[in-house]
Design a protein around this motif. Structure first.
Motif, mmCIF file in Angstrom:
data_model
loop_
_atom_site.group_PDB
_atom_site.id
_atom_site.type_symbol
_atom_site.label_atom_id
_atom_site.label_comp_id
_atom_site.label_asym_id
_atom_site.label_seq_id
_atom_site.Cartn_x
_atom_site.Cartn_y
_atom_site.Cartn_z
ATOM 1 N N GLU A 4 0.677 -1.318 -0.061
ATOM 2 C CA GLU A 4 -0.101 -0.621 -0.365
ATOM 3 C C GLU A 4 0.708 0.969 0.031
ATOM 4 O O GLU A 4 2.209 1.324 0.744
ATOM 5 C CB GLU A 4 -0.642 0.153 1.360
ATOM 6 C CG GLU A 4 -1.195 -1.010 1.475
ATOM 7 C CD GLU A 4 -2.483 -1.417 2.384
ATOM 8 O OE1 GLU A 4 -3.182 -2.855 3.215
ATOM 9 O OE2 GLU A 4 -1.971 -1.349 3.827
ATOM 10 N N VAL A 5 0.486 2.268 -0.844
ATOM 11 C CA VAL A 5 1.041 3.347 -0.744
ATOM 12 C C VAL A 5 0.517 4.033 -0.183
ATOM 13 O O VAL A 5 -0.646 4.728 0.318
ATOM 14 C CB VAL A 5 1.158 4.502 -2.111
ATOM 15 C CG1 VAL A 5 1.860 5.197 -2.336
ATOM 16 C CG2 VAL A 5 1.484 3.700 -3.831
ATOM 17 N N VAL A 6 1.908 4.679 1.419
ATOM 18 C CA VAL A 6 1.213 5.079 2.659
ATOM 19 C C VAL A 6 1.547 6.659 2.861
ATOM 20 O O VAL A 6 1.191 7.601 2.838
ATOM 21 C CB VAL A 6 2.125 4.581 3.630
ATOM 22 C CG1 VAL A 6 1.243 3.078 4.418
ATOM 23 C CG2 VAL A 6 3.401 4.361 3.907
ATOM 24 N N GLN A 7 2.661 7.187 1.557
ATOM 25 C CA GLN A 7 2.515 8.767 1.581
ATOM 26 C C GLN A 7 3.035 8.944 0.089
ATOM 27 O O GLN A 7 4.134 7.788 -0.527
ATOM 28 C CB GLN A 7 4.325 9.274 2.308
ATOM 29 C CG GLN A 7 3.795 8.686 3.954
ATOM 30 C CD GLN A 7 4.633 9.472 5.120
ATOM 31 O OE1 GLN A 7 5.735 10.078 4.251
ATOM 32 N NE2 GLN A 7 3.914 9.564 6.328
ATOM 33 N N HIS A 8 3.171 9.652 -0.453
ATOM 34 C CA HIS A 8 3.528 10.149 -1.988
ATOM 35 C C HIS A 8 3.575 11.447 -1.988
ATOM 36 O O HIS A 8 3.006 12.568 -1.383
ATOM 37 C CB HIS A 8 2.787 9.709 -2.970
ATOM 38 C CG HIS A 8 1.266 9.945 -2.863
ATOM 39 N ND1 HIS A 8 0.129 9.868 -2.188
ATOM 40 C CD2 HIS A 8 0.925 10.925 -4.267
ATOM 41 C CE1 HIS A 8 -1.084 11.075 -2.860
ATOM 42 N NE2 HIS A 8 -0.199 11.398 -3.935
ATOM 43 N N GLY A 9 4.842 11.877 -3.254
ATOM 44 C CA GLY A 9 4.445 13.263 -3.637
ATOM 45 C C GLY A 9 5.924 13.072 -4.752
ATOM 46 O O GLY A 9 6.005 12.338 -5.422
ATOM 47 N N LYS A 10 6.301 15.015 -4.373
ATOM 48 C CA LYS A 10 7.121 15.170 -5.779
ATOM 49 C C LYS A 10 8.648 16.244 -5.173
ATOM 50 O O LYS A 10 7.639 16.754 -5.100
ATOM 51 C CB LYS A 10 6.056 16.045 -6.939
ATOM 52 C CG LYS A 10 5.468 15.717 -7.659
ATOM 53 C CD LYS A 10 4.492 16.208 -8.338
ATOM 54 C CE LYS A 10 3.611 16.365 -9.483
ATOM 55 N NZ LYS A 10 3.158 16.789 -10.042
ATOM 56 N N PHE A 11 9.272 15.961 -5.891
ATOM 57 C CA PHE A 11 10.311 16.422 -5.593
ATOM 58 C C PHE A 11 11.202 16.839 -6.245
ATOM 59 O O PHE A 11 11.000 17.083 -7.856
ATOM 60 C CB PHE A 11 11.576 15.835 -4.659
ATOM 61 C CG PHE A 11 11.043 14.930 -3.911
ATOM 62 C CD1 PHE A 11 10.438 13.634 -3.350
ATOM 63 C CD2 PHE A 11 12.290 14.953 -2.246
ATOM 64 C CE1 PHE A 11 10.264 12.952 -2.608
ATOM 65 C CE2 PHE A 11 11.349 14.880 -1.424
ATOM 66 C CZ PHE A 11 10.666 13.155 -0.927
ATOM 67 N N THR A 12 11.670 18.596 -6.357
ATOM 68 C CA THR A 12 12.305 19.372 -7.120
ATOM 69 C C THR A 12 13.644 19.317 -6.899
ATOM 70 O O THR A 12 14.045 19.578 -5.738
ATOM 71 C CB THR A 12 11.666 21.220 -7.469
ATOM 72 O OG1 THR A 12 10.598 20.478 -7.724
ATOM 73 C CG2 THR A 12 12.245 21.649 -8.518
ATOM 74 N N PHE A 13 14.780 18.982 -7.751
ATOM 75 C CA PHE A 13 15.643 18.783 -7.530
ATOM 76 C C PHE A 13 16.793 19.700 -8.548
ATOM 77 O O PHE A 13 16.622 19.960 -10.069
ATOM 78 C CB PHE A 13 16.787 17.566 -7.662
ATOM 79 C CG PHE A 13 16.277 16.860 -6.541
ATOM 80 C CD1 PHE A 13 16.953 17.341 -4.857
ATOM 81 C CD2 PHE A 13 15.286 15.782 -6.497
ATOM 82 C CE1 PHE A 13 16.292 15.998 -4.402
ATOM 83 C CE2 PHE A 13 14.788 14.894 -5.771
ATOM 84 C CZ PHE A 13 15.015 15.638 -4.628
ATOM 85 N N LEU A 14 17.436 20.833 -8.102
ATOM 86 C CA LEU A 14 18.851 21.031 -9.185
ATOM 87 C C LEU A 14 19.980 20.483 -9.426
ATOM 88 O O LEU A 14 20.855 19.885 -8.134
ATOM 89 C CB LEU A 14 19.350 22.604 -8.482
ATOM 90 C CG LEU A 14 20.393 23.376 -9.469
ATOM 91 C CD1 LEU A 14 19.277 23.460 -10.844
ATOM 92 C CD2 LEU A 14 20.315 24.480 -8.729
ATOM 93 N N VAL A 15 20.199 19.757 -10.279
ATOM 94 C CA VAL A 15 21.424 18.550 -10.387
ATOM 95 C C VAL A 15 22.497 19.156 -11.078
ATOM 96 O O VAL A 15 22.008 19.929 -12.624
ATOM 97 C CB VAL A 15 20.429 17.471 -11.121
ATOM 98 C CG1 VAL A 15 21.866 16.201 -10.969
ATOM 99 C CG2 VAL A 15 19.374 16.867 -10.143
#
Lengths: 149, 137
Positions: B121-132
């Motif tokens: 089961e997915v218990v947490q989720h989200g989107k990250f923004t990185f400068l690479v």
């Protein structure tokens, strides 16, 4: 004993809180690296970081986030929180070893939900350092219990 | 002769490539260490503080068969808690890069991440923004 927690009904839009300060130490960063397993050079290699734009090691962004969550509990009487629903967050600047951060928070919105025993509270949060510079900011959504009628 | 540790640069990031981490069991010790370090605690005994699984996924992200991402800056993220996690639950994370945008200095990537429990089961989720960082010339 009286329930000292603040319920959805007690919380007013526009309320503001400010936490005490907390100095972020090298020990905090080392412990967080150990706990999380995030040994990125940004946080762990002093020599490498001398050559970086920061000039030294910086705290993990998520360490700053977690510390402000702790500071929130010292900024105001606890909410009757049922669940942490979500957040939107920006990292604006580095937290360096020895910096002292504090949390400024404001209740931005309250929203009733389909369940009569709870409501959604959105809190705007700003993490500032000892120079008043914003290092992190964002919004958190908390599901808070309502008082029983 | 010395060999620099390999790093994963902007050019190496594969759009829509899925990375799955090993799993770890979240224990009372993690919760106690986290609470002592940050002052943040769970709303109820036996639950895991909501931000702790998120912190643990960053470390899990290092335990994949790929060199670490050459992150210049973690710019921001959005995160949703779908259901509570209990002490003793075992989590891993699954992530996918959904956007790559080349900039003058480095490039921006958006990574979607899910935290998944032992029942899938997915218990947490989200989107990250990185400068690479880009690969040095």
């Amino acid at each position: 004993m009286a329930d000292a927690r603040r319920y959805f009904d007690d919380i007013q839009v526009g309320e503001e809180y400010e936490s005490p300060g907390r100095t972020v130490t090298e020990a905090d960063i080392v412990l967080f690296a150990g706990l999380s397993g995030d040994y990125n050079v940004l946080h762990t290699d002093a020599e490498f970081m001398k050559q970086s734009i920061f000039g030294e090691r910086i705290a993990h962004g998520l360490l700053g986030l977690a510390i402000q969550a702790g500071l929130f509990t010292r900024a105001t009487q606890g909410f009757a929180t049922l669940a942490f629903v979500g957040l939107r967050w920006k990292f604006k600047g580095p937290i360096k070893i020895g910096d002292t951060i504090r949390l400024r928070a404001k209740v931005a919105a309250k929203q009733e939900t389909s369940k009569p025993d709870r409501g959604l509270v959105t809190v705007e949060r700003t993490v500032v350092n000892q120079r008043g510079e914003v290092v992190q900011e964002g919004e958190t959504d908390l599901m808070v219990e309502r008082r029983r009628a | 002769m010395s060999v620099a540790a390999p790093r994963f640069y902007f050019e190496d990031v594969v759009l829509q490539g899925v990375l799955e981490t090993p799993a770890m069991t979240v224990t009372e010790a993690h919760v106690a260490l986290y609470a002592g370090l940050t002052g943040d605690a769970a709303h109820e005994h036996g639950l895991v503080p909501d931000l702790l699984p998120l912190c643990l996924t960053t470390g899990l992200g290092w335990r994949v068969p790929q060199p670490p991402l050459a992150v210049l800056a973690f710019m921001g993220f959005e995160w949703m808690v779908d259901s509570p996690l209990r002490v003793g639950d075992t989590i891993h994370s699954r992530s996918k890069t959904t956007l790559k945008r080349s900039m003058k200095e480095g490039g921006v990537i958006i990574e979607e991440r899910q935290v998944i429990n032992q029942r899938g089961e997915v218990v947490q989720h989200g989107k990250f923004t990185f400068l690479v960082a880009k690969r040095p010339a």
